[in-house]
Scaffold this motif. Structure first.
Motif, PDB file in Angstrom:
ATOM      1  N   GLY A  13      -7.499  25.572 -28.648  1.00 44.72           N
ATOM      2  CA  GLY A  13      -7.352  26.105 -30.004  1.00 44.72           C
ATOM      3  C   GLY A  13      -6.303  27.192 -30.066  1.00 44.72           C
ATOM      4  N   GLY A  14      -6.225  28.003 -29.023  1.00 42.95           N
ATOM      5  CA  GLY A  14      -5.208  29.056 -28.971  1.00 42.95           C
ATOM      6  C   GLY A  14      -3.808  28.483 -28.865  1.00 42.95           C
ATOM      7  N   ARG A  15      -3.659  27.434 -28.081  1.00 44.54           N
ATOM      8  CA  ARG A  15      -2.347  26.788 -27.950  1.00 44.54           C
ATOM      9  C   ARG A  15      -1.922  26.171 -29.274  1.00 44.54           C
ATOM     10  N   LYS A  16      -2.873  25.519 -29.926  1.00 43.31           N
ATOM     11  CA  LYS A  16      -2.563  24.879 -31.199  1.00 43.31           C
ATOM     12  C   LYS A  16      -2.154  25.932 -32.228  1.00 43.31           C
ATOM     13  N   ALA A  17      -2.862  27.038 -32.265  1.00 43.74           N
ATOM     14  CA  ALA A  17      -2.515  28.112 -33.202  1.00 43.74           C
ATOM     15  C   ALA A  17      -1.138  28.678 -32.891  1.00 43.74           C
TER      16      ALA A  17
END
Length: 68
Positions: A13-17
């Protein structure tokens, strides 16, 4: 759900954000750059400069439609 699976989900989720934020910043930069180019193109009017009035005068180029 195990702790490692929870950490992996959070990491994804952090990478996607991060990538979405980066894409937003790049798109915003392109929009602002194009808006600036349009503003400068509309807002600027070049001053009259001396140019050849008839074909073949002084061997130089002349304006197709001089505005002055």
């Amino acid at each position: 759900m195990s702790a490692s699976a929870d950490g992996e989900t959070r990491r994804r989720g952090g990478r996607k954000a991060f990538w979405l934020a980066l894409a937003g910043v790049l798109a915003g930069g392109l929009i602002l750059a194009n808006a600036h180019l349009v503003y400068v193109a509309i807002g600027s009017q070049p001053d009259c400069v001396p140019h050849a009035k008839s074909a073949g005068e002084a061997g130089g180029f002349r304006a197709a439609r001089p505005s002055c």
